[in-house]
Write an enzyme that holds these catalytic residues in place. Structure first.
Site, PDB file in Angstrom:
ATOM      1  CG  ASP A 124      30.035  -2.671  20.248  1.00 59.17           C
ATOM      2  OD1 ASP A 124      30.507  -3.526  21.016  1.00 59.17           O
ATOM      3  OD2 ASP A 124      29.721  -1.529  20.622  1.00 59.17           O
ATOM      4  CD1 TRP A 125      27.246  -0.650  22.897  1.00 54.78           C
ATOM      5  CD2 TRP A 125      25.026  -0.474  22.863  1.00 54.78           C
ATOM      6  NE1 TRP A 125      26.796  -0.851  24.183  1.00 54.78           N
ATOM      7  CE2 TRP A 125      25.443  -0.745  24.194  1.00 54.78           C
ATOM      8  CE3 TRP A 125      23.673  -0.320  22.607  1.00 54.78           C
ATOM      9  CZ2 TRP A 125      24.541  -0.868  25.245  1.00 54.78           C
ATOM     10  CZ3 TRP A 125      22.769  -0.444  23.661  1.00 54.78           C
ATOM     11  CH2 TRP A 125      23.207  -0.716  24.963  1.00 54.78           C
ATOM     12  CD1 TRP A 164      33.859  -2.662  26.701  1.00 54.68           C
ATOM     13  CD2 TRP A 164      35.303  -2.932  25.024  1.00 54.68           C
ATOM     14  NE1 TRP A 164      33.379  -1.953  25.624  1.00 54.68           N
ATOM     15  CE2 TRP A 164      34.246  -2.097  24.584  1.00 54.68           C
ATOM     16  CE3 TRP A 164      36.322  -3.260  24.136  1.00 54.68           C
ATOM     17  CZ2 TRP A 164      34.196  -1.577  23.299  1.00 54.68           C
ATOM     18  CZ3 TRP A 164      36.261  -2.747  22.847  1.00 54.68           C
ATOM     19  CH2 TRP A 164      35.221  -1.914  22.429  1.00 54.68           C
ATOM     20  CG  ASP A 249      35.273  -9.346  19.653  1.00 50.96           C
ATOM     21  OD1 ASP A 249      35.639  -9.141  20.822  1.00 50.96           O
ATOM     22  OD2 ASP A 249      34.223  -8.878  19.169  1.00 50.96           O
ATOM     23  CG  HIS A 278      34.839  -5.286  19.480  1.00 53.96           C
ATOM     24  ND1 HIS A 278      33.765  -6.133  19.705  1.00 53.96           N
ATOM     25  CD2 HIS A 278      34.376  -4.019  19.662  1.00 53.96           C
ATOM     26  CE1 HIS A 278      32.698  -5.400  20.011  1.00 53.96           C
ATOM     27  NE2 HIS A 278      33.030  -4.125  19.987  1.00 53.96           N
TER      28      HIS A 278
END
Length: 300
Positions: A124-125, A164, A249, A278
């Site tokens: 993710d980030w 999301w 995901d 995710h």
């Protein structure tokens, strides 16, 4: 001086599966006065370092299942909490949180701790930020363990992301325990509460609320820096790579990761984690064990 709040320590007492000792730093260049938290597990003199970068809206708790596998292999593990997350201080204005604010913080931390022989572990980030760093710190990075992430080069409008984003941005008070139970349905109530522990009320949630807005409308610096990372990964990366995909995901799952596999030079056939969504790290012990086997390492 940046106005911030600091989560009370009692919020972090007796978290399930998180026995790790806190480490704090408050003198990073450009971030003076803000206290950042990171985990530093394993042998501090180890040659190999696993740098575990969390994403949205998580914190170092996300890596609780992977850290023991890496340390058992003899490595040092650094797992920072981004400012605005976990045990780190939380600026109260969303305007503080930019792509470069987070990216530069991670780079200054790497320099301060003088981390070398790094295996970048990202999702993710953690990847949106982390994948842009090795091109500017090439002598420090050795391997990549990548899970459900990408480079952010244009606004994201896919329906799964918009849902999301709405789940994070729209509520007056974001109940993160319920959020995590929705997007990581294998966790129990205690684990959900642990994920939510850093954020007692809305005052603490500015960083969490800002990330989806950046994805929806990345600034020019984010786009430029991320775009510049593509040729590095496609042409210049010569380290080992391991990819794990959370197959459930709908945002950063098989489609996006298939593109990233083709982007990253030498990326082998990914590990497909059929039951993972995710938050692939909820199956992190399996991922870590397989990654270590792939790296053919008894790191000690």
């Amino acid at each position: 001086m940046v106005e911030f709040v600091r989560t009370p320590e009692e919020r972090f007492e007796n978290l399930k599966g998180y026995p790790f000792k806190p480490n704090y730093i408050n003198d990073l260049e450009g971030y003076e006065g803000l206290r950042g938290h990171y985990l530093d597990e394993g042998d501090t003199n180890a040659d190999e370092v696993f740098l575990c970068l969390h994403g949205e809206p998580a914190w170092s708790y996300l890596y609780r299942k992977m850290i023991p596998e890496f340390t058992k292999a003899g490595a040092r593990v650094i797992a920072p909490d981004l400012l605005g997350f976990g045990k780190s201080d939380k600026p109260v204005s969303e305007d503080t949180y930019t792509f470069e604010f987070h990216r530069n913080y991670l780079m200054r931390l790497i320099e301060k701790l003088d981390l070398r022989n790094i295996t970048l572990v990202c999702q993710d980030w953690g990847g949106l930020l982390g994948l842009t760093i090795p091109k500017d710190m090439r002598d420090r990075f050795k391997r990549l363990l990548i899970m459900n992430t990408a480079l952010l080069v244009k606004p994201t409008t896919m329906p799964a992301f918009m849902s999301w984003k709405a789940d994070i941005v729209e509520p007056e008070f974001l109940e993160l325990d319920n959020f995590f139970k929705k997007y990581a349905p294998t966790i129990d109530d205690d684990e959900a509460k642990a994920y939510a522990a850093p954020f007692p009320d809305r005052t603490y949630q500015a960083g969490v609320r800002k990330f989806p807005k950046i994805v929806a409308n990345p600034d020019s610096a984010c786009v430029e820096i991320s775009t510049q990372a593509f040729p590095f990964w496609s042409n210049e990366w010569d380290g080992e790579t391991f990819m794990a995909i959370g197959m459930k995901d709908e945002m950063l799952g098989p489609g996006v990761m298939g593109f990233m596999k083709e982007t990253i030079k030498g990326c082998p056939t990914p590990m497909e984690v059929a039951e993972a969504g995710h938050f692939v790290q909820e199956f992190g012990d399996q991922v870590a064990i397989n990654a270590l086997k792939h790296f053919r390492k008894n790191i000690a």
